[in-house]
Design a protein around this motif. Structure first.
Motif, short mmCIF file in Angstrom:
data_model
loop_
_atom_site.label_atom_id
_atom_site.label_comp_id
_atom_site.label_asym_id
_atom_site.label_seq_id
_atom_site.Cartn_x
_atom_site.Cartn_y
_atom_site.Cartn_z
N ILE A 90 0.23 -1.25 -0.25
CA ILE A 90 0.19 0.13 0.16
C ILE A 90 0.71 0.78 0.11
CG2 ILE A 90 -1.68 1.09 1.44
CD1 ILE A 90 -2.63 -1.21 2.34
N LEU A 91 0.88 2.11 -1.39
CA LEU A 91 1.62 3.03 -1.43
C LEU A 91 0.67 4.38 -0.38
CD1 LEU A 91 3.08 2.35 -5.07
CD2 LEU A 91 4.04 1.74 -2.78
N LEU A 92 1.22 5.56 -0.39
CA LEU A 92 1.23 6.36 0.42
C LEU A 92 1.55 8.05 -0.18
CD1 LEU A 92 -1.29 8.36 2.33
CD2 LEU A 92 0.95 7.87 4.23
N THR A 93 0.81 9.09 -0.43
CA THR A 93 1.03 10.45 -1.13
C THR A 93 -0.01 11.40 0.50
OG1 THR A 93 1.00 9.73 -2.87
CG2 THR A 93 1.24 11.85 -3.17
N SER A 94 0.78 12.04 0.44
CA SER A 94 -0.44 13.18 2.25
C SER A 94 0.41 13.98 1.71
CB SER A 94 0.22 12.31 3.01
OG SER A 94 -1.33 12.78 3.97
N ALA A 95 -0.45 15.40 2.05
CA ALA A 95 0.34 16.66 2.61
C ALA A 95 -0.54 17.06 3.51
CB ALA A 95 0.62 17.01 1.36
N PRO A 96 -0.28 17.78 4.54
CA PRO A 96 -0.85 18.07 5.38
C PRO A 96 -1.47 19.25 4.62
CG PRO A 96 1.26 18.41 6.86
CD PRO A 96 1.55 17.50 4.72
N GLY A 97 -3.16 19.62 4.96
CA GLY A 97 -3.97 20.60 4.07
C GLY A 97 -4.59 20.00 3.18
N LYS A 98 -3.97 18.55 2.21
CA LYS A 98 -4.52 19.14 0.85
C LYS A 98 -5.29 17.11 0.91
CE LYS A 98 -0.59 22.10 -0.97
NZ LYS A 98 0.09 21.55 -1.67
N GLY A 99 -4.54 16.91 2.09
CA GLY A 99 -5.05 15.72 1.61
C GLY A 99 -4.54 13.91 1.77
N SER A 100 -5.15 13.09 1.69
CA SER A 100 -4.00 11.79 1.56
C SER A 100 -4.62 10.84 0.45
CB SER A 100 -4.16 10.88 2.60
OG SER A 100 -3.63 11.63 3.70
N THR A 101 -3.59 10.37 -0.41
CA THR A 101 -4.56 9.37 -1.28
C THR A 101 -3.69 7.82 -0.98
OG1 THR A 101 -4.41 10.33 -3.05
CG2 THR A 101 -4.40 9.04 -3.59
N PHE A 102 -4.58 6.82 -1.07
CA PHE A 102 -3.34 5.70 -0.46
C PHE A 102 -4.00 4.73 -1.75
CE2 PHE A 102 -5.18 6.93 3.06
CZ PHE A 102 -3.86 7.00 4.59
N THR A 103 -2.89 4.01 -2.34
CA THR A 103 -2.76 3.20 -3.83
C THR A 103 -1.95 1.98 -3.20
OG1 THR A 103 -2.05 5.26 -4.81
CG2 THR A 103 -1.67 2.47 -5.58
N LEU A 104 -3.49 0.88 -3.49
CA LEU A 104 -3.33 -0.40 -3.52
C LEU A 104 -2.44 -1.26 -4.47
CD1 LEU A 104 -3.12 -3.57 -2.49
CD2 LEU A 104 -5.50 -4.07 -3.27
N ALA A 105 -1.03 -1.58 -4.62
CA ALA A 105 -0.34 -2.38 -5.70
C ALA A 105 -0.06 -3.92 -5.78
CB ALA A 105 1.06 -1.39 -5.69
#
Length: 217
Positions: free
Chosen positions: A53-68
């Motif tokens: 599971i990959l995570l891309t996140s930034a405070p105040g902008k939200g998070s995206t989780f990607t299942l590879a």
């Protein structure tokens, strides 16, 4: 339609959120509230299938989780060394019965077992278990402890009260590994337990213990 940005996660906490009951400090989160078990379980399930599971996140902008996941999983094709029909040792004692009321967990475990070369039956509760074992005796039952209607402990007790199934191997599936729960499970008559979500290694080790058992006549 506009979207409200999510809370986001600071970089220092982006790996910690996959820990069980991790507590992250944030002004918009109730103090002391943790992440629970959801993300930890998701990561273990992904690892069980050879993915991540990959995570891309930034405070105040939200998070995206990607299942590879590997292509072999997405395409339902087993890897070359796990083809069901090319290893007679894989089908040494019949089918495996999974008793689990959580559909996603049950389907994931079933997929893994089929990739190992086993035939799999699925049940949502204890009543289905009792019905299926009468149709075909499995080599082992992987029994969720907490199921609605008739739970894993009650189902195990019912099977152990029948001489036909007194020696049928049963492994309990549970996320509660406290001493009290292990004692309760053990008193029902299981052969062992597997902590949820089950890892590939622990699953293989549990099944390996059955290979030396004689097949019922």
């Amino acid at each position: 339609m506009s979207r409200t940005p999510g809370v986001g996660i600071v970089e220092a906490d982006q790996q910690r959120i996959f820990d069980e009951f991790a507590v992250l400090e944030h002004p918009n989160r109730p103090r002391g509230e943790g992440t629970g078990l959801g993300l930890a379980i998701c990561r273990r399930l992904a690892n069980l299938l050879g993915g991540e599971i990959l995570l891309t996140s930034a405070p105040g902008k939200g998070s995206t989780f990607t299942l590879a996941l590997p292509a072999s999983v997405v395409n339902h094709d087993p890897p070359g060394d796990l083809t069901p029909n090319d290893s007679p040792d894989r089908d040494f004692a019949g089918a495996i019965l999974i008793a689990e009321d959580h559909a996603a967990s049950r389907k994931t475990l079933a997929k893994v077992l089929r990739r190992m070369g086993y035939r799999v039956f699925e049940a949502e509760d204890g009543y289905e278990v009792l019905e299926l074992v009468r149709q075909e005796r499995p080599m082992v039952i992987l029994m969720d402890v907490n199921m609605p209607g008739m739970d894993g402990v009650q189902t195990t007790l019912a099977l152990r009260s029948d001489p036909t199934y007194r020696d049928l191997p049963i492994f309990a599936l549970t996320g509660d590994v406290t001493v009290d729960n292990q004692q309760r499970i053990g008193e029902a008559g299981v052969d062992g337990y597997l902590e949820k979500p089950v890892t590939w290694e622990r699953l293989e080790a549990a099944l390996a213990k059955l290979r030396d058992r004689p097949r019922p006549a």
